[in-house]
Structures are given as structure tokens and as C-alpha cells.
Design a protein around this motif. Structure first.
Motif, PDB file in Angstrom:
ATOM      1  N   PHE A 265      59.951 -77.948 -69.759  1.00  0.00           N
ATOM      2  CA  PHE A 265      59.965 -77.492 -71.149  1.00  0.00           C
ATOM      3  C   PHE A 265      61.126 -78.126 -71.924  1.00  0.00           C
ATOM      4  N   GLN A 266      62.275 -78.198 -71.309  1.00  0.00           N
ATOM      5  CA  GLN A 266      63.428 -78.813 -71.978  1.00  0.00           C
ATOM      6  C   GLN A 266      63.187 -80.283 -72.267  1.00  0.00           C
ATOM      7  N   ARG A 267      62.587 -80.986 -71.315  1.00  0.00           N
ATOM      8  CA  ARG A 267      62.278 -82.399 -71.540  1.00  0.00           C
ATOM      9  C   ARG A 267      61.259 -82.569 -72.660  1.00  0.00           C
ATOM     10  N   MET A 268      60.284 -81.660 -72.750  1.00  0.00           N
ATOM     11  CA  MET A 268      59.307 -81.740 -73.836  1.00  0.00           C
ATOM     12  C   MET A 268      59.967 -81.506 -75.182  1.00  0.00           C
ATOM     13  N   LYS A 269      60.954 -80.622 -75.254  1.00  0.00           N
ATOM     14  CA  LYS A 269      61.665 -80.384 -76.508  1.00  0.00           C
ATOM     15  C   LYS A 269      62.372 -81.644 -76.971  1.00  0.00           C
ATOM     16  N   GLU A 270      62.795 -82.473 -76.033  1.00  0.00           N
ATOM     17  CA  GLU A 270      63.475 -83.717 -76.383  1.00  0.00           C
ATOM     18  C   GLU A 270      62.493 -84.816 -76.768  1.00  0.00           C
ATOM     19  N   ILE A 271      61.353 -84.871 -76.059  1.00  0.00           N
ATOM     20  CA  ILE A 271      60.413 -85.987 -76.242  1.00  0.00           C
ATOM     21  C   ILE A 271      59.391 -85.696 -77.338  1.00  0.00           C
ATOM     22  N   VAL A 272      58.776 -84.522 -77.286  1.00  0.00           N
ATOM     23  CA  VAL A 272      57.721 -84.160 -78.247  1.00  0.00           C
ATOM     24  C   VAL A 272      58.034 -82.772 -78.817  1.00  0.00           C
ATOM     25  N   PRO A 273      59.072 -82.657 -79.629  1.00  0.00           N
ATOM     26  CA  PRO A 273      59.463 -81.338 -80.147  1.00  0.00           C
ATOM     27  C   PRO A 273      58.352 -80.638 -80.930  1.00  0.00           C
ATOM     28  N   GLU A 274      57.469 -81.444 -81.549  1.00  0.00           N
ATOM     29  CA  GLU A 274      56.383 -80.824 -82.321  1.00  0.00           C
ATOM     30  C   GLU A 274      55.426 -80.033 -81.434  1.00  0.00           C
ATOM     31  N   ARG A 275      55.372 -80.376 -80.138  1.00  0.00           N
ATOM     32  CA  ARG A 275      54.483 -79.675 -79.204  1.00  0.00           C
ATOM     33  C   ARG A 275      55.025 -78.302 -78.814  1.00  0.00           C
ATOM     34  N   VAL A 276      56.319 -78.112 -78.932  1.00  0.00           N
ATOM     35  CA  VAL A 276      56.923 -76.866 -78.450  1.00  0.00           C
ATOM     36  C   VAL A 276      57.636 -76.105 -79.559  1.00  0.00           C
ATOM     37  N   SER A 277      57.536 -76.582 -80.777  1.00  0.00           N
ATOM     38  CA  SER A 277      58.295 -75.964 -81.869  1.00  0.00           C
ATOM     39  C   SER A 277      57.899 -74.514 -82.094  1.00  0.00           C
ATOM     40  N   ALA A 278      56.654 -74.176 -81.836  1.00  0.00           N
ATOM     41  CA  ALA A 278      56.186 -72.817 -82.094  1.00  0.00           C
ATOM     42  C   ALA A 278      56.391 -71.890 -80.905  1.00  0.00           C
ATOM     43  N   MET A 279      56.953 -72.420 -79.816  1.00  0.00           N
ATOM     44  CA  MET A 279      57.109 -71.620 -78.603  1.00  0.00           C
ATOM     45  C   MET A 279      58.557 -71.184 -78.428  1.00  0.00           C
ATOM     46  N   SER A 280      58.740 -69.917 -78.125  1.00  0.00           N
ATOM     47  CA  SER A 280      60.075 -69.428 -77.819  1.00  0.00           C
ATOM     48  C   SER A 280      60.400 -69.730 -76.366  1.00  0.00           C
ATOM     49  N   ASP A 281      61.672 -69.527 -76.003  1.00  0.00           N
ATOM     50  CA  ASP A 281      62.064 -69.760 -74.609  1.00  0.00           C
ATOM     51  C   ASP A 281      61.360 -68.799 -73.674  1.00  0.00           C
TER      52      ASP A 281
END
Length: 786
Positions: A232-248
């Protein structure tokens, strides 16, 4: 041994009918037990044939609430997972849309299952290589094949370096065999198929294409939560738009790692997957049938006992000990049980190539289940011992002088024992019949429900590559056949699957998620699907939608002649909600769209996999199917286009459920048959003990009808009590089976009523037939003294 055989043959001749029924009841039970247990073994050991299967996992992802848990994901996410922990030893990224393909080898055509992936994706499953190396998958154009396929292709496992052609040799799509591996067991997720590599550049860094499944092999110490957070952390760095709506917090449940041994029972990606509860129900049914047969065996032995007491006690007078007599009776019962087992194996050998094999997914070859054979033999010996112990003790328990005066058969204790035994049999019969009634109601509901289109008028067939390239000529030729009203093409067969191609479009509050069915412009008219607003497709359409009403209800901004959402394609119409998937889904609330590929999908490839033919009413459909096959062979000579009715397609969509229904139906009938054999033995037992009573009743004026009513009245009370106890259990079994469906048939009272009447009628008929001879016997013969 001679004495044992002499006693057995004498008993068999004297009580011929009872002995035959007894042996046949046991044989049926043993055969049923073996068949059911092959299925149970198949399911419980699914995916356990891989080396160190405990360390293999399938990755599941939860992208959003619309999709829920799913198995398909983009390639870069799979690679992030594979690099996310040092405890991951290997990763397999495989194409989720792999299927069968045709190959030509030495001038012969073959159709084989294929699976494609990136690099040496078989490192996870570690097949045992017979020749060559699994590393061959690292090289483009090289494939791995199993031993069985090598034998089909080349007649030998010496296949490394030999060539095969994908499609036809003339197409010049050459593949080289880089290795031959030992076939995986049949009950495996990754089957014995032809493995071939995908091009290394395919969908690299493409987060839009969710077409891959991911499997991991670990060292056994993987921490799933830690891997989840890392990815999840790597996705926040690479494709932040994919995880922007998701909380930790939501991120902690983004990925799930399912042990490969549990995949067979997971509904994720396969709503028709097997159920552990269903397997355990089958396991219980197998033992219940054996127990019912064992009870019958004991009842028969008890029924014969009073007629053998004189012989047994004569042997005691001549010096035989009670222990030796009991041992002889027990061994005689064991011999009967083993003979029944032998007959059951003959049944299985005789019926192996019949429809019996269709009941289970496992092989019914006796040699394939040595442990099960040994277990069944052990059970048969145990049943023989248990069935013979009590009767042998009873027959030798009283002094010889009182041998013919024993009244255990009429005592409260003896009556209670026999009543409990027969009650258990009726309980099992009622429970299974009620369950099968509920299953039948759902199966009938599936076949007779309104699908929203004219399924009874449609025949579907598979398209060959040559036919796809000439689809307009195909439509023209087929339309000329007498009885054909229309022809259309589609990517998939309607109502044949739980899942179809899913698209997500737009963003934020205008994001839409829906299923997509690519079709041609004739499709809705041929299928009889009504447009509720706007227009139908027309020639020349491309990159346009017709959505169902469920989509408009969920996304109220949708309108005719408007884009479905920002940056998407236009909507030309809306159609009625139809049953486009299976009853495991709620299609009334699921958005879907028919779509015509246009210029934006010119490089998509061929999608016209299915030809849909509308047949006019009153036409001989079998004759039309023959004509369709013959006509299609003009485009691909000798090819089987597999034309079939929609009912066949629908039945195939529920093959697991229907197979379980057939299993329960067959074994319910067998349980009833075995129970009736037990009732026959019990009635014989009672009528023998009550012959004198019946004779006295007749002397005092009782008619044959009154005697028969006396016997039947007691069984009627027993049946009513057993039904009350069994009904909730049968209801529970049926209710559990219905949990796999989003739309269910109601559980009607008539199911319980018919179940009660069916078992009751068969039981009372059995009692009447068996009691008839005793009821009509001359009283002078039954009351005379010795």
C-alpha cells in the motif's frame, strides 16, 4: 470354516428372500459410500498435490465496494507484491483469461487447455520435470507440456526440442517444446495444461488492465499484514490516484492471501465454488446410508434368530459352548457383509462407464483409490461384527429347555430397540427427501423463470477463427436455413457465467462500474430484448452503449444521446433488465451494458466468439442444429461448432449445484430403498413373533383388513413422529444449499407434505405386502402347539 459355510448356505436357502434383500441392501450402501467418498476425497484434497502446498497462496484484492474481493489485478500490482517481502520465494503472474486453444502436430489437430504468464511463472507450483527444464518459459516461443500431452502429440515423452503449431501449420505460429513435466493431479487449481510465456513488455507499468491472477510461494514465515502495508505504501508513491480515497484502515484489508488449499472453497472469482459444508453433508450422507444398511442387517439377523433358536440350542445340548456358537454367528454375519462388499464392487465396475461417473468429478476407477477400498473393507467387517454381536448373544443367552419360550421379541425392551432402529431409518429418509424437494424447487425455478429474453427460441454455437473472419457471410448463409429467423454474434453466451468483463469509467461522483457484453448490431433483436427508451443498435454503430434499467437507476444522470460519464462513449438506448448472469447474482440491481466495438477498439482482437441463432416457433430444432453444423462446415471443414440449446447452457452454468442435487437425489432414493428393506425385515420379525396372536384374533372374528390395519397403524404413528423430528434438519440442509443463490425459490409447504406422503406410502405398502401372508394364514396352523 466348513461349519461356518454350511450354516451360511443353510440359512441362505431357508431365508432366501430375506438373505438376498439383506445382501443387496448392504451392497447398495457400500457402493454409495465408495462413490460419495471419492467426491469427498477429491474436494478435501484439492490443490494438495503441489510440492509444499502449505506455502502457496493466491492473492485477492479489494479495489472498491463496487467490485468487492476479486482475483484479477494489474501486472504492476502483482510485481509490487512479489517484491514486497523477502519471505516470498516465487511469484506467478498468469493470464486470467487463458483457456483452450487448437494446435497442429504432425498433421493432426488437437484442442488443449493453455495457461500463459510472465517469465518462469511455474516456479510457484514446481512441477516435477521429466525432460527439459521449467526455465524454458523464460524464452519466448518455448512451452512446457505435461506427460499426457506429450504422449498425445508425439507418442513419447521424448518431446524436448520438437515443434508444434498454434492453430494450423499454415498459420506459421510455431512453438518449441522446452520441457515435459509430470501431470498434476486432476483436483488441482493449475491443471495439466500447455504453459507458454507472455511477451515481457505486455502491460508493463499498465495499471488500467486488470487481467492477471497472482500466486505466491513463501518460506512459511510471511507476515500478510506487513506485506499489505508495504504494498500500500509503495502504491501511494507510484500511483497515488489509486489509493487517494482509501484510509490507512481500509488499506489493511486491501490485499488478502488465501492458502491454495482453501481456494477450491472460495467464492471469490468463482461463485459456483464447492462448499466445505456441502462436502461435510456428503460425508454425513455416506455414513448415514451405511448406518441405515447396518441397522437393516441387525434387523434381519434379529428376525431370523427366533427361527434358528431350536437349531442353536440343539447344538448346545450336543456340547457346543455358548462362546463358540456366538463366534460362529458373528463370523457368519461378517461373511455376509464381505460378500455384500464384493457385490458392491461388481456394481461399480459394471456401472463405471454409465451415467454414474457423471455424479462425481473424481474418477471411479477402483485402482485409483486403494486407501478408500481398504477403509470400505474395514467398515464392512466392522458392520458384520456389530450386526452379529447382539443377535448372537440373544440367541444363545437362555437355557435350551426355554429356547422356544423366549419372548424377548414381544417384550417392551425388545420392542423399544427395534422401534428406535427403524425410527432412525425414517429420520434419514425424511431428512434427505425434504432437502431434495427444496433443491428441486430451486432447479425448477431456474429453468422456468422469466429471463427477460426469448431463451427458448435461441440456439448458440462456437465460432472458429475462419468463421470469425467471414462473419457476414456466416450470417447470410445461416439466415437461409429454413426455420432460422435471425443470426447475431457476441463475445459470451448470455446467462452462462457469474462474471463478465467489468469496466470502470469516470471519476469522483461520476464514476460508474458496470459489466460489458460486446455484441453486434443484430443482437438485441435476435435475442428478443426490448429497448425501453432510445433506439436499438443499427448497422454502422461503433463505440456506443445500450444500458439496462438497473444502470439508469444507480446512475440517474445517464440519458439517451449523452455520454455515459465524462470522457466515455454515448448511450443510444436503455433496455429492460434481463437475467444476463446466473441466479447467484442479483441482476435487477447490477448495471450492465451491451456495447458495439468501434474504431477505438480496432486492435482489441476478434470478439465474435459466439453465434446466436433464433429459431422460429414450431421448428424441429434438432434438424435445424444439424443444418447449422453442416452449413458452418463450409467455413471450417470438420470443425465441431458445438451448437446447443440455451437450456443446456444454463444447466452447465449450475453444474456443481445440479451435480450435488443429483447426488442427494440418488442417495435419498437409495436410503429409502434400504429403509424399506429394513421395514420388510422388521415386519417379518414381528409377524413371526405374533403369528399365534394373529391366529387368535382371526378366530375371534378379526378380518384380514383389520389385521393389516393393526400393523400399519403402528408404523403410521412412528412415521409421523419421525417426520416432525426430521423436517427441521431437511429444511436446514436445503436452506444451506440455497445460500449460494441471490434469487431463491420459496420453500413451500407442499415440499414437506409430498415428502411425508411419499415415504409414508412406500412404507405402508411395504408393511402391507409383507404382512399379507401372515394375515391370511389359516389360524389352525398358527396356534397349534408343538
Amino acid at each position: 470354516m466348513k461349519t461356518l459355510i454350511r450354516n451360511f448356505t443353510h440359512t441362505f436357502r431357508r431365508f432366501f428372500t430375506a438373505s438376498v434383500l439383506n445382501i443387496m441392501g448392504l451392497a447398495i450402501a457400500f457402493a454409495s459410500f465408495f462413490v460419495i467418498m471419492t467426491q469427498v476425497d477429491y474436494d478435501l484434497n484439492f490443490n494438495k498435490g503441489y510440492k509444499d502446498y502449505e506455502h502457496i497462496y493466491r492473492v485477492e484484492v479489494y479495489p472498491n465496494d463496487d467490485n468487492g474481493w476479486q482475483t484479477w489485478m494489474p501486472r504492476p500490482l502483482c510485481e509490487l507484491i512479489g517484491n514486497g517481502s523477502p519471505h516470498i520465494q516465487a511469484i506467478s503472474i498468469v493470464n486470467s483469461f487463458s483457456g483452450s486453444a487448437k494446435f497442429e502436430v504432425g498433421g493432426h489437430q488437437f484442442e488443449e487447455i493453455t495457461l500463459s504468464g510472465f517469465g518462469n511463472f511455474m516456479k510457484t507450483f514446481q512441477p516435477r520435470m521429466i525432460a527439459g527444464s521449467a526455465d524454458a518459459l523464460e524464452r519466448q516461443g518455448q512451452v512446457l507440456i505435461p506427460r499426457s500431452m506429450a504422449m498425445r502429440f508425439f507418442g513419447s515423452i521424448d518431446a524436448v526440442g520438437k515443434t508444434i503449431f498454434e492453430g494450423k501449420q499454415a498459420d506459421n505460429r510455431l512453438l518449441t517444446v522446452g520441457g515435459v513435466y509430470e501431470d498434476f493431479p486432476e483436483n488441482s487449481q493449475i491443471r495439466s495444461c500447455l504453459f507458454l510465456p507472455l511477451r515481457s513488455e505486455n502491460n508493463k507499468d499498465n495499471w488500467q488492465n486488470w487481467n492477471y491472477n497472482c500466486y505466491l510461494r513463501t518460506d512459511g514465515t510471511l507476515d500478510p499484514d506487513e506485506l499489505n502495508r508495504s504494498v500500500f505504501q509503495r502504491m501511494k508513491e507510484i500511483v497515488p490516484e489509486r489509493v487517494s480515497a482509501m484510509s490507512d484502515n481500509e488499506a489493511s484489508s486491501f490485499l488478502r492471501f488465501t492458502p491454495i488449499a482453501d481456494v477450491h472453497f472460495s467464492k471469490v472469482g468463482n461463485k459456483s465454488a464447492s462448499s466445505r459444508t456441502t462436502v461435510y453433508l456428503l460425508l454425513c450422507v455416506s455414513f448415514l446410508i451405511v448406518i441405515v444398511a447396518a441397522i437393516n442387517f441387525m434387523n434381519f439377523t434379529l428376525a431370523e434368530t427366533p427361527m434358528r433358536v431350536k437349531s442353536i440350542n440343539t447344538q448346545k445340548v450336543l456340547g457346543a459352548t455358548a462362546g463358540s456358537l456366538r463366534m460362529g454367528l458373528v463370523l457368519e454375519a461378517v461373511l455376509v457383509s464381505i460378500i455384500a462388499l464384493g457385490i458392491s464392487m461388481l456394481f461399480l465396475l459394471a456401472l463405471r462407464d454409465s451415467g454414474l461417473q457423471d455424479l462425481v468429478t473424481a474418477s471411479l476407477d477402483l485402482t485409483a483409490h486403494p486407501l478408500l477400498l481398504a477403509s470400505t473393507l474395514g467398515i464392512s467387517v466392522l458392520i458384520g461384527m456389530l450386526a452379529g454381536l447382539y443377535p448372537s448373544y440373544y440367541a444363545t443367552s437362555f437355557p435350551p429347555a426355554l429356547a422356544l419360550k423366549g419372548s424377548f421379541g414381544l417384550s417392551p425392551k425388545g420392542r423399544k430397540l427395534r422401534t428406535l432402529l427403524v425410527c432412525f431409518q425414517f429420520f434419514v429418509a425424511f431428512m434427505l427427501v425434504i432437502a431434495i424437494g427444496i433443491m428441486y424447487a430451486q432447479s425448477r425455478y431456474i429453468r422456468t423463470a422469466d429471463y427477460g429474453y426469448d431463451k427458448d427460441a435461441i440456439v448458440v454455437g462456437n465460432m472458429s477463427w475462419d468463421a470469425i473472419l467471414q462473419k457476414e457471410a456466416v450470417a447470410d448463409e445461416l439466415s437461409r436455413i429454413s426455420g432460422v429467423e435471425g443470426v447475431a454474434f457476441s463475445q459470451r453466451v448470455l446467462s452462462s457465467s457469474d462474471t463478465y468483463m467489468g469496466w470502470g469509467r469516470g471519476s469522483d461522483d461520476k464514476h460508474i462500474q458496470f459489466d460489458v457484453l460486446p455484441v453486434d448490431y443484430r443482437y438485441l433483436k435476435v435475442m428478443g430484448i426490448h429497448v425501453t427508451e432510445g433506439r436499438d443498435f443499427k448497422p454502422g454503430d461503433g463505440d456506443v452503449y445500450i444500458f439496462n434499467e438497473a444502470a439508469r437507476k444507480k446512475y440517474p444522470w445517464m440519458a439517451v444521446d449523452q455520454l455515459a460519464t465524462d470522457g466515455d462513449y454515448p448511450i443510444v438506448g436503455f433496455c429492460e433488465n434481463i437475467r444476463y448472469s446466473t441466479f447467484r447474482n442479483d441482476d435487477n440491481s447490477q448495471p450492465m451494458a451491451f456495447f458495439i466495438f468501434g474504431k477505438d477498439y480496432a486492435d482489441w482482437g476478434r470478439w465474435e466468439n459466439i453465434v446466436n441463432v433464433r429459431i422460429s416457433a414450431g421448428t424441429d430444432k434438432i434438424a435445424v442444429i444439424h443444418s447449422l453444423q453442416k452449413t458452418m462446415e463450409k467455413f471450417t471443414p470438420g470443425h465441431d461448432f458445438d451448437f446447443r440449446f440455451m437450456d443446456e447452457v444454463i444447466d452447465n452454468s449450475y453444474r456443481n449445484e445440479l451435480r450435488f442435487t443429483r447426488q442427494i437425489l440418488l442417495f435419498s432414493l437409495l436410503a429409502i430403498v434400504i429403509s424399506m428393506i429394513g421395514v420388510f425385515g422388521l415386519t417379518m420379525f414381528e409377524s413371526e413373533y405374533r403369528r399365534k396372536e394373529i391366529g387368535i384374533r382371526k378366530i375371534f372374528g378379526s378380518t384380514t383388513g383389520e389385521i393389516l390395519r393393526m400393523f400399519n397403524k403402528r408404523y403410521l404413528y412412528i412415521l409421523m413422529g419421525c417426520f416432525v423430528v426430521a423436517a427441521p434438519f431437511g429444511w436446514w440442509i436445503g436452506l444451506h444449499w440455497l445460500e449460494g443463490f441471490a434469487e431463491k425459490a420459496p420453500i413451500s409447504a407442499w415440499i414437506f407434505l409430498i415428502s411425508f406422503l411419499l415415504v409414508t406410502a412406500i412404507t405402508l405398502l411395504t408393511v402391507t405386502v409383507q404382512s399379507w401372508r401372515t394375515a391370511r394364514e389359516n389360524p389352525a396352523n398358527s396356534i397349534k402347539t408343538e
